[in-house]
Design a protein around this motif. Structure first.
Motif, PDB file in Angstrom:
ATOM      1  N   GLY A 165      -1.862  14.511  -8.335  1.00  0.00           N
ATOM      2  CA  GLY A 165      -2.165  13.555  -7.282  1.00  0.00           C
ATOM      3  C   GLY A 165      -2.063  12.172  -7.910  1.00  0.00           C
ATOM      4  N   ILE A 166      -1.112  11.367  -7.413  1.00  0.00           N
ATOM      5  CA  ILE A 166      -0.807  10.091  -8.061  1.00  0.00           C
ATOM      6  C   ILE A 166      -1.365   8.919  -7.250  1.00  0.00           C
ATOM      7  CG2 ILE A 166       1.100   8.527  -8.685  1.00  0.00           C
ATOM      8  CD1 ILE A 166       0.688  10.821 -10.670  1.00  0.00           C
ATOM      9  N   LEU A 167      -2.051   8.010  -7.943  1.00  0.00           N
ATOM     10  CA  LEU A 167      -2.652   6.855  -7.289  1.00  0.00           C
ATOM     11  C   LEU A 167      -1.923   5.586  -7.700  1.00  0.00           C
ATOM     12  CD1 LEU A 167      -6.110   8.182  -8.146  1.00  0.00           C
ATOM     13  CD2 LEU A 167      -5.498   7.587  -5.805  1.00  0.00           C
ATOM     14  N   THR A 168      -1.702   4.717  -6.718  1.00  0.00           N
ATOM     15  CA  THR A 168      -1.133   3.407  -7.001  1.00  0.00           C
ATOM     16  C   THR A 168      -2.219   2.378  -6.733  1.00  0.00           C
ATOM     17  OG1 THR A 168       0.952   4.266  -6.170  1.00  0.00           O
ATOM     18  CG2 THR A 168       0.822   1.880  -6.549  1.00  0.00           C
ATOM     19  N   ALA A 169      -2.509   1.541  -7.731  1.00  0.00           N
ATOM     20  CA  ALA A 169      -3.603   0.578  -7.586  1.00  0.00           C
ATOM     21  C   ALA A 169      -3.106  -0.830  -7.852  1.00  0.00           C
ATOM     22  CB  ALA A 169      -4.716   0.914  -8.577  1.00  0.00           C
ATOM     23  N   ASP A 170      -3.832  -1.828  -7.306  1.00  0.00           N
ATOM     24  CA  ASP A 170      -3.468  -3.216  -7.605  1.00  0.00           C
ATOM     25  C   ASP A 170      -4.093  -3.637  -8.943  1.00  0.00           C
ATOM     26  OD1 ASP A 170      -6.113  -3.851  -7.214  1.00  0.00           O
ATOM     27  OD2 ASP A 170      -5.812  -4.698  -5.199  1.00  0.00           O
ATOM     28  N   ASP A 171      -3.919  -4.895  -9.309  1.00  0.00           N
ATOM     29  CA  ASP A 171      -4.381  -5.344 -10.617  1.00  0.00           C
ATOM     30  C   ASP A 171      -5.883  -5.191 -10.795  1.00  0.00           C
ATOM     31  OD1 ASP A 171      -1.840  -5.919 -11.217  1.00  0.00           O
ATOM     32  OD2 ASP A 171      -1.982  -8.096 -10.862  1.00  0.00           O
ATOM     33  N   ASP A 172      -6.605  -5.260  -9.697  1.00  0.00           N
ATOM     34  CA  ASP A 172      -8.054  -5.144  -9.756  1.00  0.00           C
ATOM     35  C   ASP A 172      -8.520  -3.683  -9.747  1.00  0.00           C
ATOM     36  OD1 ASP A 172     -10.588  -6.270  -9.878  1.00  0.00           O
ATOM     37  OD2 ASP A 172     -10.857  -6.031  -7.705  1.00  0.00           O
ATOM     38  N   GLY A 173      -7.539  -2.778  -9.692  1.00  0.00           N
ATOM     39  CA  GLY A 173      -7.887  -1.357  -9.662  1.00  0.00           C
ATOM     40  C   GLY A 173      -8.093  -0.811  -8.265  1.00  0.00           C
ATOM     41  N   ARG A 174      -7.894  -1.639  -7.238  1.00  0.00           N
ATOM     42  CA  ARG A 174      -8.089  -1.145  -5.871  1.00  0.00           C
ATOM     43  C   ARG A 174      -6.911  -0.266  -5.484  1.00  0.00           C
ATOM     44  NH1 ARG A 174     -11.063  -3.741  -0.770  1.00  0.00           N
ATOM     45  NH2 ARG A 174     -10.539  -2.060   0.694  1.00  0.00           N
ATOM     46  N   ILE A 175      -7.226   0.907  -4.974  1.00  0.00           N
ATOM     47  CA  ILE A 175      -6.195   1.896  -4.684  1.00  0.00           C
ATOM     48  C   ILE A 175      -5.408   1.491  -3.431  1.00  0.00           C
ATOM     49  CG2 ILE A 175      -5.771   4.320  -4.080  1.00  0.00           C
ATOM     50  CD1 ILE A 175      -8.364   4.966  -5.693  1.00  0.00           C
ATOM     51  N   GLN A 176      -4.075   1.478  -3.568  1.00  0.00           N
ATOM     52  CA  GLN A 176      -3.194   1.135  -2.458  1.00  0.00           C
ATOM     53  C   GLN A 176      -2.578   2.377  -1.828  1.00  0.00           C
ATOM     54  OE1 GLN A 176      -3.042  -2.132  -1.614  1.00  0.00           O
ATOM     55  NE2 GLN A 176      -4.483  -2.444  -3.310  1.00  0.00           N
ATOM     56  N   ARG A 177      -2.253   3.339  -2.665  1.00  0.00           N
ATOM     57  CA  ARG A 177      -1.577   4.539  -2.169  1.00  0.00           C
ATOM     58  C   ARG A 177      -2.130   5.759  -2.874  1.00  0.00           C
ATOM     59  NH1 ARG A 177       4.101   4.570  -0.202  1.00  0.00           N
ATOM     60  NH2 ARG A 177       3.970   6.760  -0.809  1.00  0.00           N
ATOM     61  N   PHE A 178      -2.091   6.868  -2.195  1.00  0.00           N
ATOM     62  CA  PHE A 178      -2.403   8.134  -2.825  1.00  0.00           C
ATOM     63  C   PHE A 178      -1.344   9.136  -2.402  1.00  0.00           C
ATOM     64  CE2 PHE A 178      -4.245  12.398  -2.624  1.00  0.00           C
ATOM     65  CZ  PHE A 178      -4.652  12.550  -3.942  1.00  0.00           C
ATOM     66  N   ASP A 179      -0.667   9.736  -3.357  1.00  0.00           N
ATOM     67  CA  ASP A 179       0.371  10.725  -3.031  1.00  0.00           C
ATOM     68  C   ASP A 179       0.085  12.015  -3.784  1.00  0.00           C
ATOM     69  OD1 ASP A 179       2.280   8.948  -1.520  1.00  0.00           O
ATOM     70  OD2 ASP A 179       2.202   7.874  -3.448  1.00  0.00           O
ATOM     71  N   GLU A 180      -0.082  13.089  -3.043  1.00  0.00           N
ATOM     72  CA  GLU A 180      -0.318  14.390  -3.662  1.00  0.00           C
ATOM     73  C   GLU A 180       1.030  14.950  -4.115  1.00  0.00           C
ATOM     74  OE1 GLU A 180      -3.492  15.744  -3.945  1.00  0.00           O
ATOM     75  OE2 GLU A 180      -2.670  17.436  -5.061  1.00  0.00           O
ATOM     76  N   LYS A 181       1.183  15.170  -5.414  1.00  0.00           N
ATOM     77  CA  LYS A 181       2.399  15.723  -6.016  1.00  0.00           C
ATOM     78  C   LYS A 181       3.686  15.093  -5.461  1.00  0.00           C
ATOM     79  CE  LYS A 181       0.030  19.916  -7.218  1.00  0.00           C
ATOM     80  NZ  LYS A 181      -0.474  21.192  -6.773  1.00  0.00           N
ATOM     81  N   PRO A 182       3.853  13.780  -5.643  1.00  0.00           N
ATOM     82  CA  PRO A 182       5.015  13.090  -5.065  1.00  0.00           C
ATOM     83  C   PRO A 182       6.302  13.439  -5.819  1.00  0.00           C
ATOM     84  CG  PRO A 182       3.792  11.605  -6.477  1.00  0.00           C
ATOM     85  CD  PRO A 182       3.009  12.885  -6.443  1.00  0.00           C
ATOM     86  N   GLU A 183       7.417  13.543  -5.064  1.00  0.00           N
ATOM     87  CA  GLU A 183       8.705  13.802  -5.722  1.00  0.00           C
ATOM     88  C   GLU A 183       9.157  12.591  -6.522  1.00  0.00           C
ATOM     89  OE1 GLU A 183      11.926  15.392  -3.392  1.00  0.00           O
ATOM     90  OE2 GLU A 183      10.521  16.765  -2.378  1.00  0.00           O
ATOM     91  N   LYS A 184       8.949  11.399  -5.933  1.00  0.00           N
ATOM     92  CA  LYS A 184       9.320  10.174  -6.637  1.00  0.00           C
ATOM     93  C   LYS A 184       8.077   9.315  -6.817  1.00  0.00           C
ATOM     94  CE  LYS A 184      14.107  10.047  -5.145  1.00  0.00           C
ATOM     95  NZ  LYS A 184      14.921   9.723  -3.973  1.00  0.00           N
ATOM     96  N   PRO A 185       7.336   9.539  -7.904  1.00  0.00           N
ATOM     97  CA  PRO A 185       6.059   8.825  -8.064  1.00  0.00           C
ATOM     98  C   PRO A 185       6.250   7.322  -8.221  1.00  0.00           C
ATOM     99  CG  PRO A 185       6.619  10.098 -10.031  1.00  0.00           C
ATOM    100  CD  PRO A 185       7.604  10.482  -8.991  1.00  0.00           C
ATOM    101  N   GLU A 186       5.339   6.560  -7.599  1.00  0.00           N
ATOM    102  CA  GLU A 186       5.343   5.095  -7.730  1.00  0.00           C
ATOM    103  C   GLU A 186       4.525   4.644  -8.911  1.00  0.00           C
ATOM    104  OE1 GLU A 186       4.096   2.763  -4.514  1.00  0.00           O
ATOM    105  OE2 GLU A 186       5.709   3.386  -3.175  1.00  0.00           O
ATOM    106  N   SER A 187       3.723   5.532  -9.416  1.00  0.00           N
ATOM    107  CA  SER A 187       2.797   5.187 -10.498  1.00  0.00           C
ATOM    108  C   SER A 187       2.660   6.426 -11.370  1.00  0.00           C
ATOM    109  CB  SER A 187       1.439   4.786  -9.883  1.00  0.00           C
ATOM    110  OG  SER A 187       0.361   5.236 -10.668  1.00  0.00           O
ATOM    111  N   ASN A 188       2.092   6.255 -12.562  1.00  0.00           N
ATOM    112  CA  ASN A 188       1.832   7.434 -13.381  1.00  0.00           C
ATOM    113  C   ASN A 188       0.337   7.637 -13.606  1.00  0.00           C
ATOM    114  OD1 ASN A 188       1.422   5.312 -15.132  1.00  0.00           O
ATOM    115  ND2 ASN A 188       2.211   6.424 -16.917  1.00  0.00           N
ATOM    116  N   LEU A 189      -0.485   7.074 -12.698  1.00  0.00           N
ATOM    117  CA  LEU A 189      -1.926   7.275 -12.801  1.00  0.00           C
ATOM    118  C   LEU A 189      -2.310   8.515 -11.992  1.00  0.00           C
ATOM    119  CD1 LEU A 189      -3.384   3.663 -12.488  1.00  0.00           C
ATOM    120  CD2 LEU A 189      -3.091   5.053 -14.559  1.00  0.00           C
TER     121      LEU A 189
END
Lengths: 381, 372
Positions: A165-189
């Motif tokens: 489950g991959i999370l995309t966050a802004d600089d402050d750590g606020r979560i912008q996106r959550f993708d469960e097992k994404p094919e093309k991940p936007e983040s590696n968190l």
């Protein structure tokens, strides 16, 4: 009951079906690991080492060993008068009862338990992850962000990101996106399955989820995406260190092997943050006159007469004369009889490999061999 | 199955000293001397009682009781943290009896008579703490009950001479006629373990009060026939620890599963204070043979014919031979330790040698923490 700042809810009901023969009779958190521990020791020790004294353990699948192992919680200093460990299996009310249908449903069915302690925050944990974490640091981050929900994350290699489950966050750590097992991940968190909720947010979200017919009642699939879409303050807490989900035979074997070598990333010997366990007293282990032990962990009660290389020998396991054990894990009470060879294998609790049997292969392209608990492997099998 | 727990009260004397001057007992009673890597001698009487379901135990404390209090705590490891009954740490003479082989000072028994008065159990089992064994107390209480005797003393056929023990002279029908100080090969060595009727014990407390400076068996020596003192032969392994020499010699003999497993029978486990140490770690190139190794040890060098307690570190190139290393000793790179007993926390500097001989074991006392 006194009001608590933070209590933990530990999800320990999973079957762990991908651990195959190791979980045919016991729940995954009760599986032995690291020579003398059980998997749940790591989460319970984290709680104790983080000053959390109230832990609800949600159990469901084959719970007897797990229940007796946890006992009063004394082994983890969790036998508190006000709080401590409570074992929370599914139960019935006047309206009937139901199995836990998902991770969120398990908590929903125990909201009364949470309300009994009236905590400011609720920490949600999995009982099947191996890591050391001081949850106080995560809680401090949650409070600092005035977050509704904080999700513990860790960077994973980009090529593996689509397994998580991959999370995309802004600089402050606020979560912008959550993708469960994404094919093309936007983040590696990747989410580590560790959440801190402000209690009111959790209660409201679970009560809404409970009546949502389309929900599968899962934190990752349902609760987090919904809170995100509704504009709640969701933040990441970045963890750097050793964290493993030993959910498959391959990862169980690999993570066990990670404990070996001169400088393992996960140091069982760190006394400032000890891993506690509920063990029976057994005498020191005996090393025979012709034994060879090379890069191994050996526990109390064992007897080693043969050769052990790059392996873990758990409590009361026996390696017979001229036997060879390599790249393997012997769980408690497993026996490798005289002259037998065990390579890249996991022997379940009290499993027996009879005299002269050759089991497993050093060929890493082949699957790790597994012998279930109490299974005897004779010649020709 | 007999119900010893409903019949028996326990009493353990941990307050006598060895006559021998030893650094191992300079700051601790014999009862809390570390043994077999992870145990202390007191674990054995406590575990024997636990395994017989005994829920009330009086433990007679020595003057230097810190280590024993630390080890025993509330008694919870031996299931003695009970609402009903439990562990009673009771006062005793600081040095117990001054006589060799004597373990049960009448003055201590009298001082703690409340323990026996308050109990409703018909029997009291009394044990010392320097003779180690694993026995089924149920059987002995059964034998005592069947015999109708007032006291049943447990003995083993001696296989060596020992001054600091006592022996039983046994007459008709297994009746003990005399308890003699000292013990020779073939004698009936008293295992410092006996069953006594509680009411008889209370009578002895009244009748022999003026002889309170004696061991109970000295005090009643003239009345054995009247009291009816019976004997019970134990045929299992008995390990008497009477000083450095027996400690080393008997420990070395125990490095053999066919022998130590007689003490560590899983059906009657010997319990010790729980500690959370990870498994022992053997590094590539380590060489360990014929040894007993405890949790938390880190082995990079060579270990032969030795017993290592929890958390001992043997660095690469170091050699430990025929030695007993207690908790948290560190043998630095290239050092050699042979025929030695190292008490807790000793650090042997790199490339140095500590060497006793097979006849004269070198013994180092407990080192202060962070001795480095």
């Amino acid at each position: 009951m006194g009001k608590k700042e933070c209590i933990a809810m530990l999800l320990a009901g999973g079957q762990g079906s991908r651990l195959g023969a190791l979980t045919s009779k016991i729940a995954k958190p009760a599986v032995s690991f690291g020579g003398k521990f059980r998997i749940i020791d790591f989460a319970l020790s984290n709680c104790t080492n983080s000053g959390i004294d109230t832990v609800g353990v949600l159990t469901q699948y084959r719970p007897y060993l797990l229940h007796s192992y946890i006992g009063s919680g004394e082994a983890w200093d969790l036998d508190a008068r006000d709080g401590g460990v409570s074992i929370l299996p599914p139960y019935a009310t006047q309206e009937g009862g139901a199995w836990y249908a998902g991770t969120a449903d398990a908590i929903t069915q125990n909201l009364e338990y949470i309300k009994m302690y009236d905590p400011e925050y609720v920490l949600i944990l999995s009982g099947d992850h191996l890591y050391r974490m001081d949850y106080r640091k995560m809680l401090a981050s949650h409070i600092q962000h005035k977050a509704d929900l904080t999700v513990s994350v860790m960077p994973v290699p980009w090529e593996e990101a689509s397994r998580f489950g991959i999370l995309t966050a802004d600089d402050d750590g606020r979560i912008q996106r959550f993708d469960e097992k994404p094919e093309k991940p936007e983040s590696n968190l990747a989410s580590m399955g560790i959440y801190i909720f402000s209690t009111k947010v959790l209660v409201d979200a679970l009560e809404a989820d409970a009546v949502d017919q389309r929900s599968s009642h899962d934190f990752g699939k349902d609760i987090i995406p919904k809170l995100l879409s509704e504009g709640y303050g969701l933040y990441t807490y970045e963890f750097h260190g050793f964290w493993k989900d030993v959910g498959t035979i391959a990862s169980f074997h690999e993570t066990s092997m990670d404990l070996l070598g001169p400088n393992p990333e996960f140091d069982l010997y760190d006394k400032s943050f000890p891993i506690l366990s509920n063990i029976t007293t057994r005498p020191p282990h005996y090393i025979g006159p012709d034994a060879v032990i090379d890069d191994a962990l050996v526990s109390n009660g064992c007897k080693v007469y043969g050769t052990v290389r790059h392996s873990i020998v758990s409590t009361d396991a026996v390696v017979g004369e001229r036997a060879v054990v390599e790249d393997s894990v012997l769980l408690p009470g497993a026996q490798v009889k005289a002259g037998a060879h065990v390579r890249r294998a996991i022997l379940g609790e009290n499993a027996v490999v009879e005299e002269g049997v050759k089991l497993g292969s050093v060929d890493t392209t082949k699957d790790t061999a597994v012998v279930g608990n109490d299974v005897v492997i004779g010649k020709g099998e | 199955m007999s119900m010893t727990q409903n019949r028996t009260l326990g009493y353990i004397t941990a307050n006598y000293i060895t006559r021998e001057n030893s650094v191992l007992t300079a700051n601790r009673p014999l009862a809390s001397v570390p043994f077999m890597g992870r145990y202390r001698l007191i674990d054995f009487p406590l575990s024997n009682m636990m395994n017989a379901g005994i829920k009330t135990v009086g433990l007679v404390m020595p003057g230097n009781c810190r280590s024993i209090m630390d080890h025993v705590g509330s008694g919870k490891d031996w299931l003695l943290d009970r609402k009903k009954g439990g562990l009673f740490l009771v006062p005793g003479n600081a040095y117990g009896t001054s006589k060799r082989g004597m373990r049960f000072l009448l003055r201590d028994i009298i001082a703690n008579k409340e323990l026996f008065k308050r109990s409703d159990k018909p029997y009291v089992v009394m044990m010392g703490s320097s003779i180690v064994f694993n026995l089924d107390l149920h059987q002995i209480v059964d034998a005592h009950e069947t015999s109708g005797a007032g006291i049943t003393m447990v003995y083993v056929k001696a296989v060596r001479h020992q001054d600091d023990a006592s022996s039983l002279v046994i007459g008709d029908r297994g009746r003990v006629t005399q308890v003699r100080p000292g013990c020779d090969y073939g004698d009936n060595k008293f295992m410092d373990c006996f069953i006594i009727d509680r009411k008889l014990l209370l009578d002895i407390i009244e009748d022999y009060a003026t002889a309170d400076y004696l061991d109970i068996f000295e005090a009643i020596a003239g009345d054995f026939a009247r009291i009816d003192v019976c004997s019970y032969e134990f045929k299992g392994l008995v390990v008497g620890i009477h000083g450095e020499e027996t400690y080393y010699e008997r420990s070395m003999q125990l490095i053999d599963p066919s022998i130590y497993e007689q003490l560590f029978n899983p059906d009657r486990p010997i319990i010790t204070k729980a500690h959370d140490a990870p498994p022992a770690k053997y590094f590539a190139g380590s060489r360990a043979t014929n040894s007993l190794i405890s949790t938390g040890c880190e082995i990079k060098g060579t270990v032969r014919g030795s017993i290592l307690s929890r958390g001992v570190i043997v660095e690469s190139g170091a050699q430990v031979v025929n030695s007993i290393l207690m908790q948290s000793c560190v043998i630095k790179s290239g050092a050699r330790v042979e025929n030695a007993i190292l008490d807790k926390n000793n650090v042997v500097p790199a490339n140095t040698e500590l060497r006793g001989t097979p006849e004269h074991t070198l013994v180092l006392g407990k080192a202060p923490l962070n001795a480095e």
